[in-house]
Design a protein around this motif. Structure first.
Motif, PDB file in Angstrom:
ATOM      1  N   ALA A  36       0.812  -1.220   0.000  1.00 28.12           N
ATOM      2  CA  ALA A  36       0.000   0.000   0.000  1.00 28.12           C
ATOM      3  C   ALA A  36       0.842   1.265   0.000  1.00 28.12           C
ATOM      4  CB  ALA A  36      -0.947  -0.001   1.200  1.00 28.12           C
ATOM      5  N   THR A  37       2.163   1.136  -0.121  1.00 26.30           N
ATOM      6  CA  THR A  37       3.019   2.320  -0.189  1.00 26.30           C
ATOM      7  C   THR A  37       2.614   3.181  -1.383  1.00 26.30           C
ATOM      8  OG1 THR A  37       4.864   1.102   0.799  1.00 26.30           O
ATOM      9  CG2 THR A  37       5.399   3.127  -0.395  1.00 26.30           C
ATOM     10  N   GLY A  38       2.481   4.479  -1.144  1.00 24.18           N
ATOM     11  CA  GLY A  38       2.043   5.382  -2.203  1.00 24.18           C
ATOM     12  C   GLY A  38       0.557   5.355  -2.442  1.00 24.18           C
ATOM     13  N   GLY A  39      -0.179   4.630  -1.604  1.00 26.92           N
ATOM     14  CA  GLY A  39      -1.622   4.527  -1.757  1.00 26.92           C
ATOM     15  C   GLY A  39      -2.375   5.403  -0.767  1.00 26.92           C
ATOM     16  N   THR A  40      -3.524   4.902  -0.325  1.00 24.28           N
ATOM     17  CA  THR A  40      -4.397   5.648   0.581  1.00 24.28           C
ATOM     18  C   THR A  40      -4.492   4.943   1.929  1.00 24.28           C
ATOM     19  OG1 THR A  40      -5.725   6.455  -1.270  1.00 24.28           O
ATOM     20  CG2 THR A  40      -6.726   6.562   0.915  1.00 24.28           C
ATOM     21  N   TYR A  41      -4.335   5.706   2.979  1.00 22.46           N
ATOM     22  CA  TYR A  41      -4.449   5.192   4.347  1.00 22.46           C
ATOM     23  C   TYR A  41      -5.715   5.765   4.968  1.00 22.46           C
ATOM     24  CZ  TYR A  41      -3.408   4.667   9.345  1.00 22.46           C
ATOM     25  OH  TYR A  41      -3.467   4.379  10.688  1.00 22.46           O
ATOM     26  N   VAL A  42      -6.538   4.903   5.553  1.00 19.78           N
ATOM     27  CA  VAL A  42      -7.867   5.303   6.020  1.00 19.78           C
ATOM     28  C   VAL A  42      -8.024   5.005   7.511  1.00 19.78           C
ATOM     29  CG1 VAL A  42     -10.354   4.997   5.712  1.00 19.78           C
ATOM     30  CG2 VAL A  42      -8.812   4.769   3.740  1.00 19.78           C
ATOM     31  N   GLU A  43      -8.459   6.016   8.270  1.00 19.44           N
ATOM     32  CA  GLU A  43      -8.794   5.818   9.677  1.00 19.44           C
ATOM     33  C   GLU A  43     -10.269   6.159   9.877  1.00 19.44           C
ATOM     34  OE1 GLU A  43      -6.343   7.473  12.686  1.00 19.44           O
ATOM     35  OE2 GLU A  43      -4.475   6.662  11.862  1.00 19.44           O
ATOM     36  N   PRO A  44     -11.134   5.146  10.023  1.00 21.35           N
ATOM     37  CA  PRO A  44     -12.563   5.404  10.213  1.00 21.35           C
ATOM     38  C   PRO A  44     -12.878   6.046  11.561  1.00 21.35           C
ATOM     39  CG  PRO A  44     -12.147   3.151   9.459  1.00 21.35           C
ATOM     40  CD  PRO A  44     -10.847   3.713   9.887  1.00 21.35           C
ATOM     41  N   TYR A  45     -11.976   5.870  12.551  1.00 20.29           N
ATOM     42  CA  TYR A  45     -12.162   6.435  13.891  1.00 20.29           C
ATOM     43  C   TYR A  45     -10.874   7.178  14.236  1.00 20.29           C
ATOM     44  CZ  TYR A  45     -15.623   2.737  13.535  1.00 20.29           C
ATOM     45  OH  TYR A  45     -16.629   1.917  13.085  1.00 20.29           O
ATOM     46  N   ALA A  46     -10.675   8.337  13.618  1.00 24.44           N
ATOM     47  CA  ALA A  46      -9.351   8.947  13.594  1.00 24.44           C
ATOM     48  C   ALA A  46      -8.917   9.557  14.919  1.00 24.44           C
ATOM     49  CB  ALA A  46      -9.303  10.005  12.490  1.00 24.44           C
ATOM     50  N   GLY A  47      -9.795  10.323  15.585  1.00 22.01           N
ATOM     51  CA  GLY A  47      -9.353  10.985  16.805  1.00 22.01           C
ATOM     52  C   GLY A  47      -8.190  11.913  16.532  1.00 22.01           C
ATOM     53  N   GLY A  48      -7.061  11.635  17.190  1.00 24.17           N
ATOM     54  CA  GLY A  48      -5.878  12.467  17.016  1.00 24.17           C
ATOM     55  C   GLY A  48      -5.144  12.241  15.721  1.00 24.17           C
ATOM     56  N   ALA A  49      -5.411  11.135  15.033  1.00 32.57           N
ATOM     57  CA  ALA A  49      -4.866  10.849  13.694  1.00 32.57           C
ATOM     58  C   ALA A  49      -3.343  10.935  13.618  1.00 32.57           C
ATOM     59  CB  ALA A  49      -5.496  11.774  12.650  1.00 32.57           C
ATOM     60  N   GLY A  50      -2.668  10.610  14.708  1.00 30.08           N
ATOM     61  CA  GLY A  50      -1.217  10.689  14.712  1.00 30.08           C
ATOM     62  C   GLY A  50      -0.554   9.761  13.714  1.00 30.08           C
ATOM     63  N   LEU A  51      -1.087   8.558  13.554  1.00 32.41           N
ATOM     64  CA  LEU A  51      -0.511   7.611  12.607  1.00 32.41           C
ATOM     65  C   LEU A  51      -0.732   8.069  11.172  1.00 32.41           C
ATOM     66  CD1 LEU A  51      -1.477   4.206  14.254  1.00 32.41           C
ATOM     67  CD2 LEU A  51       0.799   5.207  14.093  1.00 32.41           C
ATOM     68  N   ALA A  52      -1.930   8.545  10.883  1.00 27.42           N
ATOM     69  CA  ALA A  52      -2.224   9.022   9.532  1.00 27.42           C
ATOM     70  C   ALA A  52      -1.274  10.145   9.141  1.00 27.42           C
ATOM     71  CB  ALA A  52      -3.672   9.504   9.444  1.00 27.42           C
ATOM     72  N   LEU A  53      -1.086  11.109  10.029  1.00 20.45           N
ATOM     73  CA  LEU A  53      -0.193  12.221   9.729  1.00 20.45           C
ATOM     74  C   LEU A  53       1.250  11.750   9.597  1.00 20.45           C
ATOM     75  CD1 LEU A  53      -1.626  14.993  12.072  1.00 20.45           C
ATOM     76  CD2 LEU A  53      -1.941  14.765   9.605  1.00 20.45           C
ATOM     77  N   GLY A  54       1.653  10.818  10.461  1.00 18.86           N
ATOM     78  CA  GLY A  54       3.010  10.304  10.380  1.00 18.86           C
ATOM     79  C   GLY A  54       3.305   9.660   9.046  1.00 18.86           C
ATOM     80  N   LEU A  55       2.380   8.848   8.559  1.00 17.38           N
ATOM     81  CA  LEU A  55       2.565   8.177   7.272  1.00 17.38           C
ATOM     82  C   LEU A  55       2.572   9.173   6.116  1.00 17.38           C
ATOM     83  CD1 LEU A  55       0.202   5.123   7.820  1.00 17.38           C
ATOM     84  CD2 LEU A  55       2.699   5.045   7.678  1.00 17.38           C
ATOM     85  N   LEU A  56       1.705  10.175   6.190  1.00 16.77           N
ATOM     86  CA  LEU A  56       1.614  11.151   5.105  1.00 16.77           C
ATOM     87  C   LEU A  56       2.829  12.074   5.085  1.00 16.77           C
ATOM     88  CD1 LEU A  56      -0.128  12.383   2.827  1.00 16.77           C
ATOM     89  CD2 LEU A  56      -1.126  13.890   4.558  1.00 16.77           C
ATOM     90  N   LEU A  57       3.195  12.606   6.241  1.00 15.97           N
ATOM     91  CA  LEU A  57       4.284  13.582   6.293  1.00 15.97           C
ATOM     92  C   LEU A  57       5.651  12.959   6.039  1.00 15.97           C
ATOM     93  CD1 LEU A  57       1.954  15.297   7.353  1.00 15.97           C
ATOM     94  CD2 LEU A  57       3.498  16.234   9.082  1.00 15.97           C
ATOM     95  N   THR A  58       5.752  11.652   6.178  1.00 13.06           N
ATOM     96  CA  THR A  58       7.005  10.964   5.844  1.00 13.06           C
ATOM     97  C   THR A  58       6.921  10.324   4.460  1.00 13.06           C
ATOM     98  OG1 THR A  58       6.245   8.987   7.043  1.00 13.06           O
ATOM     99  CG2 THR A  58       7.652  10.539   8.248  1.00 13.06           C
TER     100      THR A  58
END
Length: 289
Positions: A36-58
């Motif tokens: 899934a590298t270069g794809g889309t990461y989905v958090e249905p219950y995001a809250g603080g979304a720290g993982l989503a931001l980490g994956l995107l910003l890196t």
């Protein structure tokens, strides 16, 4: 045995109960391992979304979907991604006093009388100035500011502004939603190069941590939705509860170590559940028999 996890740099401006930033290594490796590298990461219950931001910003994923049914959390994410400059100006100028806290608390508790932007900022302000980041808790230091820590203890302007600035640079790659998590799963499950990480409210102590805690029926509905999509690419984490383990008895289950920051720092075992197509990277978790 609980696998040790490394703490990662914090990307989210929010402090969040049960935040999973310590799982960055596991999730990042899983995205890569499952193509899934270069794809889309989905958090249905995001809250603080720290993982989503980490994956995107890196730059490990091309885009992220941050979904939260709580209108206050949703309003924060909309404000910081769509009106970044205005949001950062408020972070720079807001006073860190109990008088300001009371005004922001009023905005948060009377959302219909205020704009979505104001609600989003109030949510952020209370998250950074309340005990443990819990939105319905009291201010750090108490009403009289007589505690050992004061209201500004977790409001480092420079750090928070930098996190907001980084988010603004990637805002066109962040899809913010305010939907039921089941609808998000239904929309994205099975898509090519799409990785879903579901981190719903805890089963046993969710009502103590989340304003929108799940009822037993909600946990059952989520299990039905994910079990029916066992061939899609998803992983799920929960507190270690027999009921949850039973709901996913047909799926593979693993023990992982997670750090908690609410009230006191501690490490505990949590449950990771994986879809049938999910390939778990070696060395990150212990398989349950």
């Amino acid at each position: 045995m609980i696998q040790k996890t490394r703490r990662r740099p914090q990307f989210s401006p929010l402090r969040y109960p049960g935040g999973k930033s310590a799982l960055f290594g596991l999730v990042n490796s899983s995205v890569r391992e499952n193509g899934a590298t270069g794809g889309t990461y989905v958090e249905p219950y995001a809250g603080g979304a720290g993982l989503a931001l980490g994956l995107l910003l890196t730059e490990h994923v091309e885009s992220v979907v941050i979904n939260d049914l709580d209108p206050a959390i949703y309003s924060f994410w909309r404000a910081v991604t769509r009106r970044s400059d205005e949001f950062m100006e408020r972070v720079r100028s807001v006073e860190l006093t109990m008088n300001e806290w009371n005004m922001q608390r009023h905005v948060y508790t009377h959302p219909s009388a205020h704009s979505d932007f104001d609600l989003g900022f109030a949510t952020f302000f209370l998250n950074r100035t309340n005990r443990s980041g819990v939105l319905n808790a009291g201010a750090i230091g108490g009403k009289n500011q007589s505690g050992p820590y004061k209201i500004d203890a977790r409001f480092n302007r420079a750090t928070l502004l930098e996190r907001c600035r980084l988010i603004s640079l990637y805002s066109d790659r962040i899809d913010v939603r305010n939907e039921d998590g089941l609808a998000i799963i239904d929309e994205f499950a099975g898509r090519s190069k799409t990785f879903i990480y579901a981190d719903p409210p805890y089963f046993e102590k969710g009502s103590q941590l989340y304003l929108n805690a799940f009822k037993k029926a909600d946990h059952e509905s989520l299990a039905q939705a994910l079990n029916s999509r066992a061939d899609s690419l998803w992983m799920l984490t929960y507190d270690d509860a027999p009921t949850i383990s039973s709901l996913y008895s047909a799926r593979r289950q693993f023990d992982i170590g997670v750090y908690y920051s609410v009230r006191n720092a501690r490490k505990a075992s949590e449950l990771l559940i994986a879809s049938d197509s999910f390939r778990l990277p070696e060395g990150h978790a212990t398989h349950r028999a």
